[in-house]
Enzyme design. Sequence first.
Site, mmCIF file in Angstrom:
data_model
loop_
_atom_site.group_PDB
_atom_site.id
_atom_site.type_symbol
_atom_site.label_atom_id
_atom_site.label_comp_id
_atom_site.label_asym_id
_atom_site.label_seq_id
_atom_site.Cartn_x
_atom_site.Cartn_y
_atom_site.Cartn_z
ATOM 1 N N GLU A 115 -4.526 -9.777 -10.369
ATOM 2 C CA GLU A 115 -4.925 -8.464 -9.854
ATOM 3 C C GLU A 115 -6.342 -8.086 -10.236
ATOM 4 O OE1 GLU A 115 -2.106 -5.614 -11.388
ATOM 5 O OE2 GLU A 115 -1.871 -6.731 -13.245
ATOM 6 N N ASP A 161 -4.524 -3.279 -7.320
ATOM 7 C CA ASP A 161 -5.638 -3.382 -8.263
ATOM 8 C C ASP A 161 -6.652 -4.436 -7.830
ATOM 9 O OD1 ASP A 161 -5.370 -1.409 -10.225
ATOM 10 O OD2 ASP A 161 -3.772 -2.499 -11.215
ATOM 11 N N CYS A 180 3.339 -8.807 -4.684
ATOM 12 C CA CYS A 180 4.200 -7.661 -4.998
ATOM 13 C C CYS A 180 3.446 -6.345 -4.865
ATOM 14 C CB CYS A 180 4.800 -7.798 -6.400
ATOM 15 S SG CYS A 180 3.578 -7.782 -7.720
#
Length: 562
Positions: free
Chosen positions: A416, A440, A487
Amino acid sequence: MGIFKGVGVSAGRVLGPVKQMLPAVVAPVAGQTRASSIPAEQAIAALHTAADAVQNALRQRAAQLSGDAKAVIEATALMAADPMLLKTAKKLIDNGLSAEVATWQAAEGIANTLQNLGGAMAERARDVFDVRDRLVSELRGEPAPGIPVSSEPFILIADDLAPADTATLDPSRVLALVTASGGPQSHTAIIARSLGLPAIVAAAGVTSIADGHQVYLDGGTGVLDTDPSHQHGELAAAWASKVANLTFDGEGRLADGRRIPLLANVGSAADALAARTAHAEGIGLFRTEFLFLERDTEPTVEEQVRAYRAVFSAFADPISRPKVVVRTLDAGADKPLPFLAHSAEPNPALGIRGYRMVSQYRAILTRQLQAIALAAQDIAVSVWVMAPMISTAAEAGEFTALCRAAGLATSGVMIEVPSAALSAAQILGEVDFASLGTNDLTQYTMAADRQLGALASLNDSWQPAVLALIQLSCQAAAIDSSELGVCGEAAADPALAVVLVGLGVSSLSMTAHALPAVAAALASIDSKEAVDLAALAVAAPDAITARRLVRERLAILTEIGI
């Protein structure tokens, strides 16, 4: 009036009357002093009573919720009794100000500090203002500001929504959600998606629309039209009909039969049960911080075991042994743990959070891994564990060693931050799998705070630069034969899900509400088409073009109204 354009954050086509958010609490008269007949001790006691009442009311709301919504309200409840807020207000009362003015000024000071810090901390300023308004309303004996009451369903419009309001939206009354500010990864956007509510953010000017005015909203394209046509009504009716009949059979696949497991993001046992009911093939992200953020003390190993087992049990199956991916504690910076000492950071989004935080308090992580291992015993699921905010291969290797020591066989990391994507080959050499956190990754790649509506166009996972980093990670995973899923919120966008599969991701995890639409989009194309669409998106000059080019080639999106 006319057409308003914002950022579509949750798909759906809706026609209905507008209701604007109730007016904000009126600020008390600046400098208003206490009446001479009211001792400071009495005013301070009233403030503490108000804080207790607000905190209890928020906790009662949280008890009726789960997942993201529950975590958001619990964090707001903690803020209602923030020692810094109450201490500052007490000093102002001692100096002669009324409880209302003291509370208002204390909150203003804290919020201004957070806003000046920028990044993720700036988002917390909105929470402080929410708590301020609730405290002042309580001191006045007035109802707290919130969502308007209506006997008929309506489209809610606001400049922005406090987390406590967004988390308790009633989908049977609120048809859709529009805000003038906010970004695609704000609390408003995330919770709207989790509730399956069509939503648009960063739509400047929408607060000028009068209550009761009929509008048409398309949460997929981000368009609100105040002069709806007969065709708009047909589109809304068609969407309502199709979305009611859209289901997921529990097996994600492309048209050529290629399997793409579709998993769910959860934050509690209730979320896990809902995901199982929605036929999710497993859990791609189990957020564990909900156990930690609402407490003044670290949860014991035994408490953690009970909570984790409840989630694992929801998916237990001795034949398929579904995958459950547990993300270790993701706290710090904008999500401080009350039981740990922490200091203000000049740039919290780039500060001590995720794995960086728990590596400084190694015993907390060790106990959490122990609890996960104990919870997984004798439950028919395959438990995978991953660490958030990993930046280097050394951190990945360190985490794997800790997992092995705890008896956990499958370790992974979140990709991320750009450094993790750029060094994915080295990182994957240290772990068994990885998962892309697109929220992120987008924020850090574009250097754009994901909560700021003014930067919504930059903070978009369709940005070709973000897709290029995802592609690089996928190429590394293919060479290493490692599993690489997604995710982040991008997985819940049916068109972007197709692109992600074309780039090479092996699974997608999302809010349970998004499973049917994503499954339908994937089933409409084959592997070659997915690769071609991904190439189009990566080569596009900007996010708007990338999204348009892909959506134009996915007829299924028009058919199902997303």
